[in-house]
Design a protein around this motif. Structure first.
Motif, mmCIF file in Angstrom:
data_model
loop_
_atom_site.group_PDB
_atom_site.id
_atom_site.type_symbol
_atom_site.label_atom_id
_atom_site.label_comp_id
_atom_site.label_asym_id
_atom_site.label_seq_id
_atom_site.Cartn_x
_atom_site.Cartn_y
_atom_site.Cartn_z
ATOM 1 N N LEU A 99 0.797 -1.220 0.000
ATOM 2 C CA LEU A 99 0.000 0.000 0.000
ATOM 3 C C LEU A 99 0.832 1.274 0.000
ATOM 4 O O LEU A 99 0.335 2.340 -0.350
ATOM 5 C CB LEU A 99 -0.964 -0.007 1.180
ATOM 6 N N ASP A 100 2.093 1.178 0.401
ATOM 7 C CA ASP A 100 2.958 2.351 0.306
ATOM 8 C C ASP A 100 3.312 2.664 -1.143
ATOM 9 O O ASP A 100 3.468 3.818 -1.521
ATOM 10 C CB ASP A 100 4.246 2.134 1.100
ATOM 11 N N LYS A 101 3.447 1.607 -1.950
ATOM 12 C CA LYS A 101 3.849 1.768 -3.350
ATOM 13 C C LYS A 101 2.695 1.557 -4.329
ATOM 14 O O LYS A 101 2.819 1.854 -5.522
ATOM 15 C CB LYS A 101 4.978 0.793 -3.686
ATOM 16 N N LEU A 102 1.583 0.994 -3.829
ATOM 17 C CA LEU A 102 0.404 0.679 -4.653
ATOM 18 C C LEU A 102 0.752 -0.251 -5.811
ATOM 19 O O LEU A 102 0.212 -0.124 -6.906
ATOM 20 C CB LEU A 102 -0.260 1.966 -5.162
ATOM 21 N N THR A 103 1.655 -1.181 -5.545
ATOM 22 C CA THR A 103 2.028 -2.187 -6.537
ATOM 23 C C THR A 103 1.652 -3.568 -6.021
ATOM 24 O O THR A 103 1.565 -3.796 -4.806
ATOM 25 C CB THR A 103 3.535 -2.153 -6.822
ATOM 26 N N MET A 104 1.439 -4.503 -6.940
ATOM 27 C CA MET A 104 1.211 -5.885 -6.539
ATOM 28 C C MET A 104 2.471 -6.445 -5.887
ATOM 29 O O MET A 104 3.582 -6.208 -6.376
ATOM 30 C CB MET A 104 0.814 -6.717 -7.763
ATOM 31 N N ARG A 105 2.288 -7.161 -4.810
ATOM 32 C CA ARG A 105 3.438 -7.663 -4.064
ATOM 33 C C ARG A 105 4.174 -8.742 -4.852
ATOM 34 O O ARG A 105 3.576 -9.750 -5.260
ATOM 35 C CB ARG A 105 2.978 -8.198 -2.720
ATOM 36 N N PRO A 106 5.474 -8.571 -5.084
ATOM 37 C CA PRO A 106 6.240 -9.522 -5.909
ATOM 38 C C PRO A 106 6.207 -10.948 -5.368
ATOM 39 O O PRO A 106 6.160 -11.903 -6.155
ATOM 40 C CB PRO A 106 7.659 -8.942 -5.880
ATOM 41 N N ASP A 107 6.240 -11.113 -4.031
ATOM 42 C CA ASP A 107 6.242 -12.465 -3.470
ATOM 43 C C ASP A 107 4.948 -13.195 -3.800
ATOM 44 O O ASP A 107 4.944 -14.407 -4.076
ATOM 45 C CB ASP A 107 6.470 -12.410 -1.962
ATOM 46 N N LEU A 108 3.839 -12.474 -3.802
ATOM 47 C CA LEU A 108 2.560 -13.097 -4.134
ATOM 48 C C LEU A 108 2.444 -13.384 -5.622
ATOM 49 O O LEU A 108 1.867 -14.396 -6.030
ATOM 50 C CB LEU A 108 1.411 -12.194 -3.675
ATOM 51 N N LEU A 109 2.983 -12.507 -6.430
ATOM 52 C CA LEU A 109 2.958 -12.743 -7.875
ATOM 53 C C LEU A 109 3.674 -14.036 -8.228
ATOM 54 O O LEU A 109 3.171 -14.847 -9.016
ATOM 55 C CB LEU A 109 3.604 -11.562 -8.609
ATOM 56 N N GLU A 110 4.849 -14.224 -7.681
ATOM 57 C CA GLU A 110 5.623 -15.435 -7.964
ATOM 58 C C GLU A 110 4.857 -16.686 -7.559
ATOM 59 O O GLU A 110 4.843 -17.684 -8.288
ATOM 60 C CB GLU A 110 6.964 -15.384 -7.226
ATOM 61 N N ARG A 111 4.198 -16.634 -6.404
ATOM 62 C CA ARG A 111 3.438 -17.792 -5.937
ATOM 63 C C ARG A 111 2.181 -18.018 -6.754
ATOM 64 O O ARG A 111 1.703 -19.154 -6.888
ATOM 65 C CB ARG A 111 3.044 -17.596 -4.469
ATOM 66 N N ALA A 112 1.610 -16.955 -7.309
ATOM 67 C CA ALA A 112 0.319 -17.062 -7.991
ATOM 68 C C ALA A 112 0.424 -17.654 -9.396
ATOM 69 O O ALA A 112 -0.523 -18.267 -9.887
ATOM 70 C CB ALA A 112 -0.328 -15.684 -8.074
ATOM 71 N N ILE A 113 1.561 -17.479 -10.032
ATOM 72 C CA ILE A 113 1.699 -17.895 -11.432
ATOM 73 C C ILE A 113 1.759 -19.414 -11.536
ATOM 74 O O ILE A 113 2.557 -20.075 -10.876
ATOM 75 C CB ILE A 113 2.950 -17.256 -12.066
ATOM 76 N N THR A 114 0.881 -19.946 -12.379
ATOM 77 C CA THR A 114 0.829 -21.383 -12.684
ATOM 78 C C THR A 114 0.769 -21.532 -14.198
ATOM 79 O O THR A 114 0.647 -20.545 -14.931
ATOM 80 C CB THR A 114 -0.412 -22.031 -12.050
ATOM 81 N N PRO A 115 0.841 -22.758 -14.704
ATOM 82 C CA PRO A 115 0.676 -22.942 -16.157
ATOM 83 C C PRO A 115 -0.667 -22.437 -16.679
ATOM 84 O O PRO A 115 -0.815 -22.196 -17.885
ATOM 85 C CB PRO A 115 0.792 -24.462 -16.322
#
Length: 428
Positions: A99-115
């Motif tokens: 919320l300080d940067k208003l960006t999607m959290r990188p750690d969650l992005l990495e975990r979310a990506i699947t085939p």
């Protein structure tokens, strides 16, 4: 009463729209569309649309992702963006925000990506602009399409989004900078995909002259209503009757059931809308954006310790000005008594829920802080003396009267704590 909403369009612009609607002179619709697209970009990479949502809908149809594919999205946005994804048989997966940067959290992005993941939709929120290097790296690594939602980030300058994005979307809707009451422009990095989207849009019905005239009439009324004196009278009466949403409801381009909304958004822009959008882009005064930035900086000078989303972002356009407060309802009532209108956070945005089989991606940080947000009347019409009074009113809010902890630092602690809890849960 100082209105929170001030429309970035004037009487002369509306008169231009009416004159175009009732005239048989001037460009035909396709010529007007071409002129908008060429003015926006000399790269021959843009498509003018009825709205950003219409353009997003067409883009998803053009890419034709397999049914059931997942689309990673900034968790906080307007609700219909996720509805559009679902209408194409796709699953929106929200990614919680820093919320300080208003960006999607990188750690969650990495975990979310699947085939099964096919795309990422990043929204530049509240007028901020974020670098997208990490998102582009992830998109290239996993073969994903990168969408950029710039609805809130336009500032009447030469910025056209990140050229590395596959699809970049701008809006000129009701409350947007350089509003044309509606309208959108979508840029494509892939020229073949642009031509496919153009072909798909050409098969849609054209917005009728009656629809755009009705829109212009509505805005003629709304511009009058949001002048201070009539606004004070009408909002006061509406609140006593429990009808304070009377202004916000007409601002939604496509209201009604989801089926009705999709019927309305799946249209081509009319000649009148395109001509008005072209007129706005040609004649818009960028100093209005500077006035908005100056207003935001003036208020921040009065309340430098206030906690707010996007506080770590240097490239901020202050399209909206929310702050955190542990008692936003109490602060809202307090500001109302001081003559300032404001809007609760849950009425401005929604937090997209995760699908049932991926509940670990519930956006707990955004969900926890959205109810603590209050949107203040900071815009290009704000006067210096009113901003000083607004700062005084916020500082004078007595937490003892609400049995709460106030406006300034404690709410930042709440936001930080929510993010810490989510990170800890992910680690375990």
């Amino acid at each position: 009463m100082i209105p929170r909403i001030r429309f970035d369009i004037g009487w002369r612009d509306l008169l231009y729209g009416f004159r175009t609607a009732y005239s048989f002179r001037g460009d035909d619709r396709l010529t007007a569309q071409l002129k908008v697209e060429q003015l926006w970009s000399s790269e021959d990479d843009s498509l003018a649309c009825l709205s950003l949502r219409s353009g997003f809908d067409t883009a998803l149809e053009a890419y034709s992702f397999p049914a059931g594919s997942e689309v990673l999205m900034s968790c906080m946005n307007i609700g219909p963006m996720a509805d559009i994804v679902e209408s194409h048989g796709l699953t929106p997966l929200p990614i919680d925000l820093d919320l300080d940067k208003l960006t999607m959290r990188p750690d969650l992005l990495e975990r979310a990506i699947t085939p099964n993941t096919k795309a990422i939709v990043h929204a530049h929120l509240l007028g901020t602009r974020q670098p997208l290097d990490e998102l582009r790296r992830l998109a290239d690594k996993h073969g994903l399409v990168l969408f950029e939602d710039c609805a809130q980030a336009y500032r009447a300058d030469d910025w056209r989004g990140d050229p590395r994005c596959d699809v970049t979307m701008f809006s000129f809707g009701p409350l947007k900078t350089c509003s044309a009451t509606m309208g959108g422009i979508v840029r494509y990095r892939d020229k073949d995909m642009l031509e496919k989207a153009r072909s798909l849009q050409s098969q849609l019905p054209v917005q009728s002259r009656f629809e755009i005239i009705q829109r212009l009439l509505l805005f003629s009324e709304l511009i009058f209503v949001t002048q201070e004196l009539p606004y004070s009278i009408i909002v006061g009466a509406a609140r006593r009757l429990g009808l304070e949403e009377f202004v916000n409801a007409p601002l939604r381009n496509f209201r009604g059931s989801k089926a009705y909304q999709f019927k309305k958004l799946r249209k081509q822009p009319s000649r009148t809308l395109l001509s008005l959008l072209l007129h706005r882009l040609k004649t818009y005064d960028p100093s209005l954006v500077k006035q908005r930035l100056d207003a935001a900086e003036a208020l921040l000078g009065e309340i430098p310790e206030v906690c707010r989303p996007g506080r770590a972002i240097a490239d901020h356009g202050y399209w909206q000005f929310p702050i955190y407060c542990d008692d936003p309802v109490g602060l809202r009532r307090h500001l109302h008594r001081q003559g300032f209108d404001s809007t609760l956070g849950h009425k401005a945005f929604v937090v997209i829920p995760p699908p049932a089989d991926r509940l670990e991606f519930e956006a707990t940080t955004a969900t926890g802080t959205l109810p603590r947000s209050l949107y203040l009347p900071v815009h290009f019409r704000a006067r210096k003396e009113d901003l000083v009074r607004l700062g005084e009113a916020i500082r004078s809010f007595d937490p003892e009267c609400t049995n709460d902890r106030g406006v300034l630092n404690d709410s930042c602690t709440v936001a930080d704590r929510a993010g810490t809890l989510e990170t800890t849960a992910a680690a375990t």
